[in-house]
Design a protein around this motif. Structure first.
Motif, PDB file in Angstrom:
ATOM      1  N   MET A   1      46.497  82.229  13.706  1.00 20.25           N
ATOM      2  CA  MET A   1      47.462  81.181  13.989  1.00 20.25           C
ATOM      3  C   MET A   1      46.953  80.327  15.147  1.00 20.25           C
ATOM      4  SD  MET A   1      50.587  83.192  15.947  1.00 20.25           S
ATOM      5  CE  MET A   1      50.848  84.389  14.648  1.00 20.25           C
ATOM      6  N   ASN A   2      47.376  79.072  15.170  1.00 17.70           N
ATOM      7  CA  ASN A   2      46.911  78.152  16.206  1.00 17.70           C
ATOM      8  C   ASN A   2      47.950  77.937  17.299  1.00 17.70           C
ATOM      9  OD1 ASN A   2      48.804  76.639  14.813  1.00 17.70           O
ATOM     10  ND2 ASN A   2      47.646  74.718  14.957  1.00 17.70           N
ATOM     11  N   ILE A   3      49.031  78.735  17.272  1.00 11.10           N
ATOM     12  CA  ILE A   3      50.085  78.587  18.279  1.00 11.10           C
ATOM     13  C   ILE A   3      50.421  79.956  18.860  1.00 11.10           C
ATOM     14  CG2 ILE A   3      51.144  76.453  17.469  1.00 11.10           C
ATOM     15  CD1 ILE A   3      52.693  79.688  16.421  1.00 11.10           C
ATOM     16  N   LEU A   4      51.116  79.936  19.995  1.00 10.63           N
ATOM     17  CA  LEU A   4      51.602  81.165  20.612  1.00 10.63           C
ATOM     18  C   LEU A   4      53.111  81.216  20.417  1.00 10.63           C
ATOM     19  CD1 LEU A   4      49.594  81.128  23.958  1.00 10.63           C
ATOM     20  CD2 LEU A   4      49.013  82.280  21.820  1.00 10.63           C
ATOM     21  N   PRO A   5      53.619  82.073  19.545  1.00 14.20           N
ATOM     22  CA  PRO A   5      55.065  82.111  19.299  1.00 14.20           C
ATOM     23  C   PRO A   5      55.825  82.563  20.533  1.00 14.20           C
ATOM     24  CG  PRO A   5      53.969  83.964  18.243  1.00 14.20           C
ATOM     25  CD  PRO A   5      52.881  83.074  18.751  1.00 14.20           C
ATOM     26  N   GLU A   6      57.059  82.085  20.645  1.00 14.94           N
ATOM     27  CA  GLU A   6      57.908  82.501  21.762  1.00 14.94           C
ATOM     28  C   GLU A   6      58.299  83.971  21.639  1.00 14.94           C
ATOM     29  OE1 GLU A   6      61.199  79.851  21.740  1.00 14.94           O
ATOM     30  OE2 GLU A   6      60.046  78.117  22.447  1.00 14.94           O
ATOM     31  N   ASN A   7      58.415  84.444  20.401  1.00 13.00           N
ATOM     32  CA  ASN A   7      58.777  85.845  20.175  1.00 13.00           C
ATOM     33  C   ASN A   7      58.269  86.268  18.800  1.00 13.00           C
ATOM     34  OD1 ASN A   7      60.145  88.350  20.818  1.00 13.00           O
ATOM     35  ND2 ASN A   7      61.668  87.790  19.293  1.00 13.00           N
ATOM     36  N   MET A   8      57.913  87.548  18.668  1.00 14.96           N
ATOM     37  CA  MET A   8      57.453  88.096  17.389  1.00 14.96           C
ATOM     38  C   MET A   8      58.009  89.501  17.261  1.00 14.96           C
ATOM     39  SD  MET A   8      53.553  88.856  16.058  1.00 14.96           S
ATOM     40  CE  MET A   8      53.109  87.141  15.946  1.00 14.96           C
ATOM     41  N   GLU A   9      58.648  89.799  16.108  1.00 14.37           N
ATOM     42  CA  GLU A   9      59.198  91.126  15.907  1.00 14.37           C
ATOM     43  C   GLU A   9      59.031  91.540  14.449  1.00 14.37           C
ATOM     44  OE1 GLU A   9      63.486  91.387  16.189  1.00 14.37           O
ATOM     45  OE2 GLU A   9      63.645  89.196  16.137  1.00 14.37           O
ATOM     46  N   GLN A  10      59.024  92.873  14.241  1.00 15.89           N
ATOM     47  CA  GLN A  10      58.869  93.443  12.916  1.00 15.89           C
ATOM     48  C   GLN A  10      60.238  93.815  12.371  1.00 15.89           C
ATOM     49  OE1 GLN A  10      55.738  93.847  11.510  1.00 15.89           O
ATOM     50  NE2 GLN A  10      56.603  94.532   9.565  1.00 15.89           N
ATOM     51  N   LEU A  11      60.614  93.257  11.205  1.00 16.01           N
ATOM     52  CA  LEU A  11      61.871  93.575  10.540  1.00 16.01           C
ATOM     53  C   LEU A  11      61.549  94.238   9.215  1.00 16.01           C
ATOM     54  CD1 LEU A  11      63.851  90.260  11.214  1.00 16.01           C
ATOM     55  CD2 LEU A  11      63.903  92.377  12.545  1.00 16.01           C
ATOM     56  N   ASP A  12      61.610  95.582   9.188  1.00 13.33           N
ATOM     57  CA  ASP A  12      61.204  96.347   8.004  1.00 13.33           C
ATOM     58  C   ASP A  12      59.770  95.964   7.622  1.00 13.33           C
ATOM     59  OD1 ASP A  12      63.657  97.615   7.938  1.00 13.33           O
ATOM     60  OD2 ASP A  12      64.566  96.048   6.703  1.00 13.33           O
ATOM     61  N   SER A  13      59.588  95.350   6.450  1.00 12.33           N
ATOM     62  CA  SER A  13      58.245  94.967   6.013  1.00 12.33           C
ATOM     63  C   SER A  13      57.995  93.478   6.180  1.00 12.33           C
ATOM     64  CB  SER A  13      58.039  95.374   4.543  1.00 12.33           C
ATOM     65  OG  SER A  13      59.026  94.764   3.727  1.00 12.33           O
ATOM     66  N   LYS A  14      58.785  92.814   7.031  1.00 17.40           N
ATOM     67  CA  LYS A  14      58.619  91.383   7.276  1.00 17.40           C
ATOM     68  C   LYS A  14      58.429  91.125   8.769  1.00 17.40           C
ATOM     69  CE  LYS A  14      61.465  89.907   3.341  1.00 17.40           C
ATOM     70  NZ  LYS A  14      62.611  89.067   2.894  1.00 17.40           N
ATOM     71  N   ILE A  15      57.758  90.020   9.071  1.00 22.85           N
ATOM     72  CA  ILE A  15      57.523  89.612  10.454  1.00 22.85           C
ATOM     73  C   ILE A  15      58.343  88.357  10.736  1.00 22.85           C
ATOM     74  CG2 ILE A  15      55.809  88.875  12.157  1.00 22.85           C
ATOM     75  CD1 ILE A  15      53.694  90.301  10.484  1.00 22.85           C
ATOM     76  N   LYS A  16      59.075  88.367  11.843  1.00 25.67           N
ATOM     77  CA  LYS A  16      59.870  87.211  12.234  1.00 25.67           C
ATOM     78  C   LYS A  16      59.290  86.608  13.506  1.00 25.67           C
ATOM     79  CE  LYS A  16      64.509  85.597  13.427  1.00 25.67           C
ATOM     80  NZ  LYS A  16      65.923  85.972  13.691  1.00 25.67           N
ATOM     81  N   LEU A  17      59.104  85.281  13.496  1.00 25.92           N
ATOM     82  CA  LEU A  17      58.544  84.556  14.632  1.00 25.92           C
ATOM     83  C   LEU A  17      59.549  83.518  15.127  1.00 25.92           C
ATOM     84  CD1 LEU A  17      55.043  83.766  13.081  1.00 25.92           C
ATOM     85  CD2 LEU A  17      55.628  85.722  14.496  1.00 25.92           C
ATOM     86  N   ASP A  18      59.606  83.319  16.430  1.00 24.93           N
ATOM     87  CA  ASP A  18      60.332  82.205  17.042  1.00 24.93           C
ATOM     88  C   ASP A  18      59.291  81.231  17.577  1.00 24.93           C
ATOM     89  OD1 ASP A  18      62.859  83.265  16.527  1.00 24.93           O
ATOM     90  OD2 ASP A  18      62.823  84.470  18.354  1.00 24.93           O
ATOM     91  N   ILE A  19      59.315  79.988  17.060  1.00 24.50           N
ATOM     92  CA  ILE A  19      58.245  79.028  17.342  1.00 24.50           C
ATOM     93  C   ILE A  19      58.837  77.772  17.962  1.00 24.50           C
ATOM     94  CG2 ILE A  19      56.352  77.702  16.316  1.00 24.50           C
ATOM     95  CD1 ILE A  19      56.274  79.736  14.057  1.00 24.50           C
ATOM     96  N   SER A  20      58.138  77.213  18.940  1.00 25.90           N
ATOM     97  CA  SER A  20      58.593  76.001  19.614  1.00 25.90           C
ATOM     98  C   SER A  20      58.211  74.770  18.801  1.00 25.90           C
ATOM     99  CB  SER A  20      57.997  75.922  21.018  1.00 25.90           C
ATOM    100  OG  SER A  20      56.577  75.896  20.954  1.00 25.90           O
TER     101      SER A  20
END
Length: 335
Positions: A163-182
């Motif tokens: 990835m070319n950005i630094l997400p504000e937050n990254m977490e694992q939800l079961d078998s999915k990844i959730k990102l918070d991006i600016s």
């Protein structure tokens, strides 16, 4: 007798005379003209603002396994009718909803949506878009330029490899990844994990030390979670090179096409081809697969599917936010 003096009047005009003109009207016109022009400009600028003001409150994106992206956005509006810019021209399943759950009228033209917000100050729009994901080999790439911060939910069993950005937050939800991006431009490369091989980073991708430090940890967690989920499922179909999605399993209780045609003898020939294709693919397929197979626009295929539903031949339900079309096994002969 005194001589009478008679004044002599000049009858011809003097060539060196001066002409006097009343200037009050001209001065008033010169003063008022800029005010009139300014007023017209204010009116011209105010009209579009009254019909197009909207502010995005929340923005959530979900990447589906077939390469489409579901977008959900809550918007504050200040007008009964306004134009909303969408994130691309390839739009499906567009719905605008008022704050009390009422479906609003709207029309999508390319990458614009004209929405009648009525008296609602806040509405929610949902739609699927096919312009944000590209694919090369096993590498899928998500590209998005957002004017506001947003959340992004990656597909099930996907692993981020760059990835070319630094997400504000990254977490694992079961078998999915959730990102918070600016805000700004973001590009995320990912692959799908399989039970028979461990996803590795392609050699052509290079990362700086800061990016590696922030990404390696979450990637390792995602790989471990993916392997656990894969073992629980015991088996998973091999990834296809063109479309990666769950292939419906054949069902034994679906009626054969010949049986369906006998029960519905007045069925159109093009609808019969759709029934045959569904039957050959296990009795149920995604609506998007039908459009790709028969090269039909979304509206044309949707009408055909709804026509088969009215005949009682198929049923339609949602799977991973996509329309799934399934042959019915309880079809009865028409009276």
């Amino acid at each position: 007798m005194n001589p009478q003096i008679v004044p002599i009047h000049r009858t011809e005009p003097r060539e060196d005379g001066m002409l006097f003109v009343r200037t009050d009207g001209i001065i008033d016109t010169m003063v008022n003209a800029p005010l009139i022009v300014a007023g017209l400009l204010v009116v011209a600028l105010t009209i579009p603002l009254q019909t197009s003001f909207a502010t995005t409150r929340t923005l959530d994106l979900i990447i589906n396994s077939d390469g489409s992206t579901h977008i959900s956005s809550q918007i504050d509006v200040d007008s009964s009718n306004f134009e909303l810019s969408l994130f691309g021209p390839s739009i499906d399943n567009f719905v605008a909803i008022g704050s009390d759950g009422t479906t609003l009228s709207g029309e999508v033209i390319e990458n614009k949506a004209m929405i009648q917000a009525n008296d609602y100050s806040s509405i929610t729009v949902n739609y699927d878009i096919h312009d944000l994901i590209s694919k090369e080999g096993r590498i899928w790439t998500f590209s998005f330029d957002s004017p506001t911060r947003y959340s992004l939910l990656m597909p099930e069993n996907s692993v981020i490899v760059g990835m070319n950005i630094l997400p504000e937050n990254m977490e694992q939800l079961d078998s999915k990844i959730k990102l918070d991006i600016s805000t700004g431009s973001a590009q995320i490369d990912y692959i799908f994990s399989t039970p028979v091989e461990t996803p590795t980073t392609p050699p052509e991708f290079s990362f700086d030390s800061v990016t590696i430090g922030l990404i390696v940890g979450p990637i390792a967690a995602a790989v471990i979670a993916s392997v656990i989920v894969a073992k629980k499922r015991k088996s998973k179909p091999q990834l296809q090179t063109e479309i990666i999605q769950d292939t419906p399993k054949p069902t034994t209780d679906s009626l054969t096409p010949d049986t369906i045609f006998n029960l519905r003898p007045d069925m159109r020939e093009d609808d019969k081809e759709i029934v045959k294709f569904i039957s050959e693919n296990g009795g149920e397929v995604f609506e998007s697969e039908l459009r790709k197979k028969f090269l039909q626009p979304r509206t044309t295929m949707w009408r055909a599917v709804k026509r088969l539903e009215r005949l009682g031949v198929v049923e339609i339900y949602k799977k991973d936010l996509l329309n799934m079309v399934k042959l019915r096994n309880d079809l009865e002969e028409e009276n």
